[in-house]
Design a protein around this motif. Sequence first.
Motif, PDB file in Angstrom:
ATOM      1  N   LYS A   1      10.929 -24.264 -23.077  1.00  0.00           N
ATOM      2  CA  LYS A   1      10.367 -23.883 -21.705  1.00  0.00           C
ATOM      3  C   LYS A   1       9.716 -25.098 -21.022  1.00  0.00           C
ATOM      4  CE  LYS A   1       5.943 -21.405 -22.757  1.00  0.00           C
ATOM      5  NZ  LYS A   1       5.167 -22.536 -21.949  1.00  0.00           N
ATOM      6  N   ASN A   2       9.264 -25.941 -21.937  1.00  0.00           N
ATOM      7  CA  ASN A   2       8.510 -26.944 -21.338  1.00  0.00           C
ATOM      8  C   ASN A   2       9.274 -28.219 -21.338  1.00  0.00           C
ATOM      9  OD1 ASN A   2       5.886 -26.031 -20.213  1.00  0.00           O
ATOM     10  ND2 ASN A   2       5.349 -25.483 -22.631  1.00  0.00           N
ATOM     11  N   ASP A   3      10.537 -28.293 -21.981  1.00  0.00           N
ATOM     12  CA  ASP A   3      11.474 -29.586 -22.184  1.00  0.00           C
ATOM     13  C   ASP A   3      12.774 -29.080 -21.745  1.00  0.00           C
ATOM     14  OD1 ASP A   3      12.727 -31.652 -22.951  1.00  0.00           O
ATOM     15  OD2 ASP A   3      11.767 -31.872 -25.078  1.00  0.00           O
ATOM     16  N   GLY A   4      13.145 -29.800 -20.453  1.00  0.00           N
ATOM     17  CA  GLY A   4      14.558 -29.467 -20.330  1.00  0.00           C
ATOM     18  C   GLY A   4      15.729 -30.414 -20.821  1.00  0.00           C
ATOM     19  N   HIS A   5      15.482 -30.868 -21.827  1.00  0.00           N
ATOM     20  CA  HIS A   5      16.506 -31.628 -22.609  1.00  0.00           C
ATOM     21  C   HIS A   5      17.403 -30.583 -23.463  1.00  0.00           C
ATOM     22  CE1 HIS A   5      13.754 -35.181 -22.517  1.00  0.00           C
ATOM     23  NE2 HIS A   5      15.001 -35.936 -22.319  1.00  0.00           N
ATOM     24  N   ALA A   6      18.741 -31.311 -23.757  1.00  0.00           N
ATOM     25  CA  ALA A   6      19.646 -30.491 -24.386  1.00  0.00           C
ATOM     26  C   ALA A   6      19.379 -29.711 -25.599  1.00  0.00           C
ATOM     27  CB  ALA A   6      21.027 -31.284 -24.452  1.00  0.00           C
ATOM     28  N   GLY A   7      19.622 -28.557 -25.678  1.00  0.00           N
ATOM     29  CA  GLY A   7      19.388 -27.773 -27.019  1.00  0.00           C
ATOM     30  C   GLY A   7      20.393 -27.800 -27.742  1.00  0.00           C
ATOM     31  N   ALA A   8      20.411 -27.300 -28.998  1.00  0.00           N
ATOM     32  CA  ALA A   8      21.309 -27.427 -30.278  1.00  0.00           C
ATOM     33  C   ALA A   8      22.679 -26.852 -29.653  1.00  0.00           C
ATOM     34  CB  ALA A   8      20.858 -26.694 -31.346  1.00  0.00           C
ATOM     35  N   ALA A   9      22.800 -26.009 -28.961  1.00  0.00           N
ATOM     36  CA  ALA A   9      24.220 -25.429 -28.377  1.00  0.00           C
ATOM     37  C   ALA A   9      24.871 -26.516 -27.569  1.00  0.00           C
ATOM     38  CB  ALA A   9      23.617 -24.010 -27.709  1.00  0.00           C
ATOM     39  N   VAL A  10      24.084 -27.073 -26.560  1.00  0.00           N
ATOM     40  CA  VAL A  10      24.694 -27.861 -25.965  1.00  0.00           C
ATOM     41  C   VAL A  10      25.067 -29.148 -26.507  1.00  0.00           C
ATOM     42  CG1 VAL A  10      24.336 -29.551 -23.857  1.00  0.00           C
ATOM     43  CG2 VAL A  10      23.455 -27.236 -23.626  1.00  0.00           C
ATOM     44  N   ASN A  11      24.456 -29.704 -27.391  1.00  0.00           N
ATOM     45  CA  ASN A  11      24.695 -30.796 -28.286  1.00  0.00           C
ATOM     46  C   ASN A  11      25.919 -30.321 -29.222  1.00  0.00           C
ATOM     47  OD1 ASN A  11      22.754 -33.300 -29.099  1.00  0.00           O
ATOM     48  ND2 ASN A  11      21.602 -31.464 -28.084  1.00  0.00           N
TER      49      ASN A  11
ATOM     50  N   ASP B   1      20.409 -42.261 -23.273  1.00  0.00           N
ATOM     51  CA  ASP B   1      19.052 -42.114 -22.952  1.00  0.00           C
ATOM     52  C   ASP B   1      18.460 -40.893 -24.187  1.00  0.00           C
ATOM     53  OD1 ASP B   1      19.875 -39.729 -21.945  1.00  0.00           O
ATOM     54  OD2 ASP B   1      19.551 -40.536 -19.793  1.00  0.00           O
ATOM     55  N   SER B   2      17.386 -40.105 -23.412  1.00  0.00           N
ATOM     56  CA  SER B   2      16.726 -39.448 -24.493  1.00  0.00           C
ATOM     57  C   SER B   2      17.741 -38.095 -25.061  1.00  0.00           C
ATOM     58  CB  SER B   2      15.566 -38.629 -23.625  1.00  0.00           C
ATOM     59  OG  SER B   2      15.728 -38.563 -22.555  1.00  0.00           O
ATOM     60  N   PHE B   3      18.712 -38.144 -23.982  1.00  0.00           N
ATOM     61  CA  PHE B   3      19.656 -37.004 -24.442  1.00  0.00           C
ATOM     62  C   PHE B   3      20.604 -37.145 -25.564  1.00  0.00           C
ATOM     63  CE2 PHE B   3      18.630 -35.687 -20.389  1.00  0.00           C
ATOM     64  CZ  PHE B   3      18.703 -33.984 -20.288  1.00  0.00           C
ATOM     65  N   ALA B   4      20.759 -38.582 -25.829  1.00  0.00           N
ATOM     66  CA  ALA B   4      21.465 -39.207 -26.997  1.00  0.00           C
ATOM     67  C   ALA B   4      20.415 -39.397 -28.088  1.00  0.00           C
ATOM     68  CB  ALA B   4      21.812 -40.613 -26.705  1.00  0.00           C
ATOM     69  N   ALA B   5      19.385 -39.646 -27.849  1.00  0.00           N
ATOM     70  CA  ALA B   5      18.443 -39.629 -29.017  1.00  0.00           C
ATOM     71  C   ALA B   5      17.836 -38.549 -29.639  1.00  0.00           C
ATOM     72  CB  ALA B   5      16.910 -40.436 -28.407  1.00  0.00           C
ATOM     73  N   GLY B   6      18.154 -37.237 -28.850  1.00  0.00           N
ATOM     74  CA  GLY B   6      17.904 -36.127 -29.415  1.00  0.00           C
ATOM     75  C   GLY B   6      16.523 -35.623 -29.071  1.00  0.00           C
ATOM     76  N   HIS B   7      16.174 -36.107 -27.873  1.00  0.00           N
ATOM     77  CA  HIS B   7      14.621 -35.614 -27.826  1.00  0.00           C
ATOM     78  C   HIS B   7      14.417 -34.003 -27.669  1.00  0.00           C
ATOM     79  CE1 HIS B   7      10.663 -36.897 -25.688  1.00  0.00           C
ATOM     80  NE2 HIS B   7      10.699 -35.165 -25.560  1.00  0.00           N
ATOM     81  N   GLY B   8      13.585 -33.651 -28.200  1.00  0.00           N
ATOM     82  CA  GLY B   8      13.146 -32.121 -28.329  1.00  0.00           C
ATOM     83  C   GLY B   8      13.822 -31.391 -29.630  1.00  0.00           C
ATOM     84  N   LEU B   9      14.865 -32.148 -30.383  1.00  0.00           N
ATOM     85  CA  LEU B   9      15.562 -31.629 -31.528  1.00  0.00           C
ATOM     86  C   LEU B   9      14.692 -32.114 -32.673  1.00  0.00           C
ATOM     87  CD1 LEU B   9      19.115 -32.410 -30.528  1.00  0.00           C
ATOM     88  CD2 LEU B   9      18.050 -30.099 -30.467  1.00  0.00           C
ATOM     89  N   GLU B  10      14.315 -30.828 -33.271  1.00  0.00           N
ATOM     90  CA  GLU B  10      13.527 -31.224 -34.648  1.00  0.00           C
ATOM     91  C   GLU B  10      14.270 -31.782 -35.678  1.00  0.00           C
ATOM     92  OE1 GLU B  10      11.526 -27.647 -35.578  1.00  0.00           O
ATOM     93  OE2 GLU B  10      10.260 -27.810 -33.692  1.00  0.00           O
ATOM     94  N   SER B  11      15.589 -31.276 -35.916  1.00  0.00           N
ATOM     95  CA  SER B  11      16.352 -31.961 -36.891  1.00  0.00           C
ATOM     96  C   SER B  11      17.588 -32.530 -36.348  1.00  0.00           C
ATOM     97  CB  SER B  11      17.078 -30.525 -37.610  1.00  0.00           C
ATOM     98  OG  SER B  11      18.216 -31.120 -38.499  1.00  0.00           O
ATOM     99  N   LEU B  12      18.059 -33.755 -36.870  1.00  0.00           N
ATOM    100  CA  LEU B  12      18.899 -34.479 -36.374  1.00  0.00           C
ATOM    101  C   LEU B  12      20.375 -34.028 -36.695  1.00  0.00           C
ATOM    102  CD1 LEU B  12      18.058 -38.439 -37.135  1.00  0.00           C
ATOM    103  CD2 LEU B  12      17.472 -36.811 -35.167  1.00  0.00           C
ATOM    104  N   ASP B  13      20.520 -32.943 -37.524  1.00  0.00           N
ATOM    105  CA  ASP B  13      21.553 -32.386 -37.619  1.00  0.00           C
ATOM    106  C   ASP B  13      21.950 -31.329 -36.642  1.00  0.00           C
ATOM    107  OD1 ASP B  13      21.593 -32.870 -40.456  1.00  0.00           O
ATOM    108  OD2 ASP B  13      20.696 -31.138 -41.200  1.00  0.00           O
ATOM    109  N   ASP B  14      21.063 -31.244 -35.753  1.00  0.00           N
ATOM    110  CA  ASP B  14      21.493 -30.444 -34.401  1.00  0.00           C
ATOM    111  C   ASP B  14      22.170 -31.571 -33.304  1.00  0.00           C
ATOM    112  OD1 ASP B  14      20.903 -28.029 -35.241  1.00  0.00           O
ATOM    113  OD2 ASP B  14      19.012 -28.244 -34.839  1.00  0.00           O
ATOM    114  N   ARG B  15      21.778 -32.713 -33.363  1.00  0.00           N
ATOM    115  CA  ARG B  15      22.236 -33.866 -32.360  1.00  0.00           C
ATOM    116  C   ARG B  15      23.726 -34.111 -32.438  1.00  0.00           C
ATOM    117  NH1 ARG B  15      19.104 -39.624 -32.849  1.00  0.00           N
ATOM    118  NH2 ARG B  15      20.397 -39.699 -34.663  1.00  0.00           N
TER     119      ARG B  15
END
Length: 370
Positions: free
Chosen positions: A348-358, A147-161
Amino acid sequence: MSKAITSIIRLALLAVLFVFLFYPDKFHVTFGYPGFPQSDSFYIRLTKTMFWLLFVIEILRIFYYGVVKSKAKGLVANVVTLIVPLVVVLIFLEIIFMYIPQSHEGVLSKASQIWWEKYWNPVNAQGYRDKEIEAGTNKTKVLVIGDSFAAGHGLESLDDRFSDQLENKLGKDKYVVYNLGVSGSDTRDEARRLMEFPVKPDVIVLQYFPNDIEKAARENGQTLTGAEPYNDLHGPWATLVKRFYLPNFVYWQLPHASFSTFEDFVQKSYTDSTVLNAHFRDLNQMLAYRDSTKAKMYAVFVPFLFQLDKSAKYTRPVEDYLKVHGVKVVTLTDGIRKIEDKARVVGKNDGHAGAAVNALMAERVYGVMK
């Protein structure tokens, strides 16, 4: 005074433009552009900017010729002198917030729509936020579905996905990783998209999140209330917040749907045997496709990032089910626990996984694959 009157006439003409520009749905008018109706395009926002600037010019002309130059006095003149600067400031703030992106849980707020338009790229021919399919390659093909966690919702760069990091770890000379993540997708939808994708996989990586059971739960009697956007707004306030950027931005900085309500929904879903069996049937579609392609399959379980232990307990039946059916399960709870709270999410307004979790996801999946 005649110049003030001509400005009033021009304001009347601007009012017609205002209706069509800000309330096109009322007249069955649609604007065709990339991203419609998900967000205002840059050019629509630019047109609205020009409108507001013209509006400011005209009200300042009226103020100048009707109050300043005529040296008007009295209560009306004093009220106008207070209101006009306030209106001008609010309009300029509206213009500024038409260009401020901010990632939210979904693409519901206007700021998140700006974010989506700016960062949700590249989008390939299949509609996924990913590169185009490589033709005639002999590389090992890995399909990441989720879902959105796989798509990288909230990540500006795909390098972080995590899927892109996984491809780098595996080696782009030998592996190609395709990302089939779609925001809001559930297990049944993921199975369908996996089977429709034109590339047959050598490896399938399922990204699993506790709300993947939501559709099966709704179809079998579970209800989730209080999570509809804007349901706490009524009358003119609803129109103001939905159609204009400044009030919309302020609205989405405030808390709305209660997580405890959603948590209760998830808990009931995973402990309801009817719901769980329906969810297993959806998973079986994916397992059957894996068997038909003779692909290896892994599942990485992303928990609620601030409810780690509860989340693991909820999804344990699914983990066990997948293990029994030959899927290698990857869990993240112990690793996420070591990541500080702010770094777990994208904002703070988006609970999707950040770069560290990815990065943790990529490391764990790579470790199991290797």
